[in-house]
Design a protein around this motif. Structure first.
Motif, mmCIF file in Angstrom:
data_model
loop_
_atom_site.group_PDB
_atom_site.id
_atom_site.type_symbol
_atom_site.label_atom_id
_atom_site.label_comp_id
_atom_site.label_asym_id
_atom_site.label_seq_id
_atom_site.Cartn_x
_atom_site.Cartn_y
_atom_site.Cartn_z
ATOM 1 N N ARG A 189 -80.538 -60.376 -25.861
ATOM 2 C CA ARG A 189 -80.279 -60.893 -27.148
ATOM 3 C C ARG A 189 -79.169 -60.909 -27.735
ATOM 4 O O ARG A 189 -78.100 -61.938 -28.004
ATOM 5 C CB ARG A 189 -81.448 -60.749 -28.518
ATOM 6 C CG ARG A 189 -82.481 -61.482 -28.514
ATOM 7 C CD ARG A 189 -83.376 -61.317 -29.768
ATOM 8 N NE ARG A 189 -84.092 -60.078 -29.827
ATOM 9 C CZ ARG A 189 -84.006 -59.022 -30.471
ATOM 10 N NH1 ARG A 189 -83.005 -59.287 -31.714
ATOM 11 N NH2 ARG A 189 -84.331 -57.715 -30.528
ATOM 12 N N ALA A 190 -78.513 -59.673 -27.299
ATOM 13 C CA ALA A 190 -77.046 -59.466 -27.817
ATOM 14 C C ALA A 190 -75.969 -60.217 -26.889
ATOM 15 O O ALA A 190 -74.993 -61.011 -27.243
ATOM 16 C CB ALA A 190 -76.493 -58.049 -27.778
ATOM 17 N N THR A 242 -76.336 -63.843 -27.916
ATOM 18 C CA THR A 242 -75.597 -64.101 -29.222
ATOM 19 C C THR A 242 -74.279 -64.253 -28.845
ATOM 20 O O THR A 242 -73.498 -65.192 -29.141
ATOM 21 C CB THR A 242 -75.901 -63.187 -30.268
ATOM 22 O OG1 THR A 242 -77.340 -62.950 -30.487
ATOM 23 C CG2 THR A 242 -75.186 -63.451 -31.610
ATOM 24 N N SER A 243 -73.626 -63.260 -28.162
ATOM 25 C CA SER A 243 -72.250 -63.244 -27.891
ATOM 26 C C SER A 243 -71.824 -64.353 -27.183
ATOM 27 O O SER A 243 -70.932 -65.009 -27.320
ATOM 28 C CB SER A 243 -71.965 -62.066 -26.748
ATOM 29 O OG SER A 243 -72.222 -60.846 -27.629
ATOM 30 N N ASN A 281 -71.896 -67.594 -29.265
ATOM 31 C CA ASN A 281 -71.088 -67.623 -30.636
ATOM 32 C C ASN A 281 -69.430 -67.774 -29.806
ATOM 33 O O ASN A 281 -68.752 -68.680 -30.003
ATOM 34 C CB ASN A 281 -70.764 -66.193 -31.172
ATOM 35 C CG ASN A 281 -71.886 -66.111 -32.183
ATOM 36 O OD1 ASN A 281 -72.519 -67.243 -32.474
ATOM 37 N ND2 ASN A 281 -72.074 -64.826 -32.819
ATOM 38 N N SER A 331 -73.013 -64.135 -40.899
ATOM 39 C CA SER A 331 -73.803 -65.101 -40.129
ATOM 40 C C SER A 331 -72.931 -65.466 -39.122
ATOM 41 O O SER A 331 -71.903 -65.104 -39.047
ATOM 42 C CB SER A 331 -74.130 -66.442 -40.973
ATOM 43 O OG SER A 331 -72.895 -67.008 -41.251
ATOM 44 N N ASN A 332 -73.734 -66.017 -38.111
ATOM 45 C CA ASN A 332 -72.883 -66.281 -36.734
ATOM 46 C C ASN A 332 -72.032 -67.508 -36.971
ATOM 47 O O ASN A 332 -70.986 -67.682 -36.342
ATOM 48 C CB ASN A 332 -74.003 -67.080 -35.739
ATOM 49 C CG ASN A 332 -74.723 -65.811 -35.163
ATOM 50 O OD1 ASN A 332 -74.087 -64.777 -35.130
ATOM 51 N ND2 ASN A 332 -75.905 -65.906 -34.661
ATOM 52 N N ASP A 389 -73.596 -61.105 -38.547
ATOM 53 C CA ASP A 389 -74.907 -60.734 -38.929
ATOM 54 C C ASP A 389 -75.553 -59.489 -38.411
ATOM 55 O O ASP A 389 -75.564 -59.344 -36.865
ATOM 56 C CB ASP A 389 -75.961 -61.952 -38.661
ATOM 57 C CG ASP A 389 -77.311 -61.658 -39.150
ATOM 58 O OD1 ASP A 389 -77.902 -60.490 -39.515
ATOM 59 O OD2 ASP A 389 -78.290 -62.609 -38.929
ATOM 60 N N GLN A 396 -78.371 -59.416 -35.912
ATOM 61 C CA GLN A 396 -78.149 -60.051 -34.566
ATOM 62 C C GLN A 396 -76.725 -59.773 -34.017
ATOM 63 O O GLN A 396 -75.521 -60.283 -34.005
ATOM 64 C CB GLN A 396 -77.987 -61.718 -34.675
ATOM 65 C CG GLN A 396 -79.364 -62.378 -35.147
ATOM 66 C CD GLN A 396 -78.990 -64.002 -35.187
ATOM 67 O OE1 GLN A 396 -78.587 -64.517 -34.204
ATOM 68 N NE2 GLN A 396 -79.182 -64.553 -36.374
ATOM 69 N N MET A 402 -73.601 -58.710 -31.706
ATOM 70 C CA MET A 402 -72.956 -59.215 -30.589
ATOM 71 C C MET A 402 -72.885 -58.141 -29.567
ATOM 72 O O MET A 402 -72.795 -56.945 -29.928
ATOM 73 C CB MET A 402 -71.672 -59.986 -30.924
ATOM 74 C CG MET A 402 -71.832 -61.377 -31.218
ATOM 75 S SD MET A 402 -70.290 -62.220 -31.586
ATOM 76 C CE MET A 402 -69.437 -62.181 -30.179
#
Lengths: 310, 364
Positions: free
Chosen positions: A82-83, A86-87, A90, A175-176, A256, A259, A261
């Protein structure tokens, strides 16, 4: 034959080749000492086993000398997956926004007079003269619930939307969205500068030729300018995407916490969890994700370049 | 002079000002359909600005351009039936030769087959069929020039503008390309306007030449006419080489005039120009090839004494610099038509002879 006419063989070699070898060798030495060597250390740590000693890793013991536990956890523990996602998401969003904002700016820079161009280029890099942290804190202030900026956006939202949708403030922080916003702000110059340098080299006669052959200005952009600026787009994209994907400070300050990164994960594994092998595994994986596409790109780029030189 | 059919392109009092700089000053020209017309002049004479106004990249500050009966004012470049061959060729580096040539055709209502047929026809015209799939950087300079020409001709323009078409080619290729350009013009029948600073290029290519200086057209005419009958010192000097001397008219007869030239230390006979009157001060100019070097003073010709100061022997011809009694220099060009060992040499005292009609009288 006096002795002064014969040089020592070593001096002879130095005068013949020494300087050029030395100058060519310096960047390699730099890469070796400051990139390759640390990377080998990180790879070595990634296959070690965590121990309660200092430094907190060792080899062998109950585990195999080359312990691939860290890499196995990367694939199984969805925290890491997930990290990574997310990275990458983003960073991709930041890259695309930087491109959309930076391209018109870079194109504009090539179309203004020489004097204006220098002033505007200065303005593009001017933010670097203030501390990066200070600028992130400034954004935190702007995005916070009680700021005039948030207040302005809140009023705009309440004015534009139906009664029932009214809010007291817009939740921007943590937040993202906040991460992407600050990353776009921070990395925009890295997109503009390579784009500018690739657009600036284009021959304006090509635009005129396309126009002369019946193409309207926007078509000229699509047919002539855009395809030729692809190397600049890729260079700018990489310069934004790579640091953005590994970014630590921005997501820590405005992101966040639920979540994280990948930069945050590496930092936490090293510092809080003191699991250096795991942190190193994540770092190696991140590097591979970044380096492999870059290498493939530069391989094809080099091929295209040698083709062009013919 | 060739007879002039109805004007196809009419440039009517066109001026262009950039800030305070007047690049083109009140230029009026008419150009016939199918003509090769050259705009000749040094850098900054306004020829390129005039060309860019024809292409639509610049709008005239004053005046109008009419093409085939249509006023071109305000018509953007992409709507003009005028195509340009750029000095740098401006080929699209990311497209193949065939794509470059076919680029303009995507704006025409053609089927894919028709478009490809047209591209093949153009490739054939410029003899580049084997190179259709190459990129511009993979072909030679001369081939690039032909791609640029084919690309500009593919949409069958009414007017083709060529900006220094041969400047980027080496000397040998230039001569060959020159004839090729003329033959392509003949086969396609498109009106060509060539901008050049090279007088030889203009003279060999063009049906008519306009010599420009400081934004103005100084003289228009067939190459031979402009060369033999320049009407200003600038044009006389710009086309070919010439030596000029101040002169004064002594007397005017029905078919010739007697002119006193201080540099010659003598009076010479010349042809007439309109309105010539005794006592008028003007310039007498004479081209090097109109002078003959003689050992004895000729009878019945204009004759000036001199001494050979310098000579360059090229084999087929020779160039002399002769010092006149007044100390001024004059150039003489002689074709070595005979096999002879006793050619004029350094420091030889000689006579220069020329026909009255060969002397050019210039007021401006």
């Amino acid at each position: 034959m006096g002795p002064q006419t014969r040089r020592h063989p070593l001096a002879e070699w130095f005068h013949r080749r020494g300087w050029s070898d030395l100058i060519i060798g310096l960047p390699y030495l730099w890469l070796l000492v400051l990139f390759l060597l640390p990377f080998v250390i990180v790879v070595a740590m990634s296959v070690a086993t965590r121990t309660p000693t200092a430094p907190p890793f060792g080899y062998g013991g109950d585990n195999p000398v080359i312990n691939l536990n860290g890499y196995a956890r990367l694939l199984h523990d969805d925290l890491y997956i997930r990290a990574f996602l997310t990275s990458l998401l983003n960073a991709a969003n930041a890259m695309i926004l930087c491109l959309l904002i930076g391209y018109p700016m870079a194109l504009g820079l090539t179309r203004v007079s020489k004097n204006w161009r220098n002033v505007l280029l200065m303005l593009v890099i001017l933010p670097f003269w203030t501390s990066f942290l200070l600028r992130v804190y400034a954004w935190m202030g702007l995005m916070g619930k009680n700021s005039w900026f948030n207040g302005l956006l809140t009023s705009l939202w309440n004015w534009a939307t139906p009664e029932g949708w009214a809010v007291t403030s817009i939740p921007m922080m943590h937040s993202n969205f906040a991460v992407v916003l600050v990353m776009v702000y921070t990395y925009l110059p890295f997109m503009i500068l390579p784009l500018y340098s690739s657009l600036e080299r284009l021959d304006p006669a090509l635009d005129e030729a396309a126009m002369d052959l019946g193409t309207r200005p926007f078509g000229v952009f699509l047919d002539v300018t855009l395809p030729q600026s692809v190397p600049g787009i890729i260079a700018g994209g990489l310069l934004v995407f790579i640091p953005a994907a590994g970014e630590l400070v921005i997501p820590t300050l405005v992101g966040d916490a639920a979540q994280p990164m990948i930069g945050r994960v590496i930092s936490d594994e090293f510092a809080s969890a003191r699991d250096w092998p795991m942190a190193s595994s994540v770092a190696v994986a991140l590097l591979l994700i970044m380096v492999v596409p870059t290498m493939i790109y530069s391989h094809y780029q080099a091929k295209a370049d040698t083709g062009e030189r013919k | 002079m060739p007879d002039q059919p109805a004007p196809f392109l009419r440039i009517d009092g066109v001026s262009k000002t950039f800030g305070t700089f007047q690049a083109v000053k009140d230029v009026s020209l008419t150009i016939a359909k199918g003509e090769i017309f050259a705009l000749l002049g040094g850098s900054g004479c306004g020829k390129t600005t005039l060309l860019r106004m024809l292409a639509g990249f610049e709008e005239p500050t004053a005046g109008r351009i009419w093409l085939d009966g249509q006023d071109m004012t305000g018509v953007p470049p992409w709507e003009r039936p005028v195509h340009m061959m750029f000095q740098s060729y401006a080929l699209f580096p990311h497209m193949s030769v065939a794509k470059n040539i076919g680029y303009g055709l995507k704006h025409e209502k053609l089927t894919k087959d028709q478009r490809m047929a047209r591209v093949r026809e153009m490739l054939d015209l410029v003899q580049l069929t084997p190179f259709a799939d190459r990129k511009p950087h993979q072909i030679s300079g001369g081939q690039r020039q032909r791609v640029a020409l084919a690309r500009a001709l593919a949409r069958q323009p009414k007017l083709l503008l060529l900006d220094e078409p041969l400047a980027a080619l080496d000397k040998k290729l230039r001569e060959h390309t020159q004839f090729e350009l003329m033959s392509i013009q003949e086969r396609t029948g498109v009106t060509f306007i060539v901008v050049t600073h090279d007088q030889e290029e203009a003279m060999t290519l063009a049906d008519r030449i306009a010599v420009m200086d400081k934004g103005q057209v100084k003289q228009v005419g067939a190459p031979g006419h402009v060369y033999e009958h320049p009407d200003s010192r600038f044009v006389a000097n710009f086309l070919g080489s010439i030596t000029q001397f101040p002169a004064r008219v002594s007397s005017v007869a029905t078919d010739r005039a007697t002119v006193e030239v201080p540099a010659f230390g003598a009076t010479v006979e010349t042809g007439l120009i309109p309105g010539l009157a005794a006592g008028e001060a003007l310039t007498l100019a004479i081209r090097p090839e109109k002078l003959t070097i003689l050992r004895e003073k000729p009878a019945g010709l204009n004759a000036i004494p001199g001494e050979i100061k310098d000579l360059a022997y090229f084999g087929k011809d020779s160039l002399y610099r002769v010092i006149l009694p007044s100390g001024e220099l004059i150039s003489v060009h002689a074709v070595n038509a005979k096999r002879e060992d006793n050619r004029p040499d350094w420091y030889d005292k000689i006579w220069l002879g020329f026909e009255p009609a060969s002397a050019i009288l210039l007021r401006d």
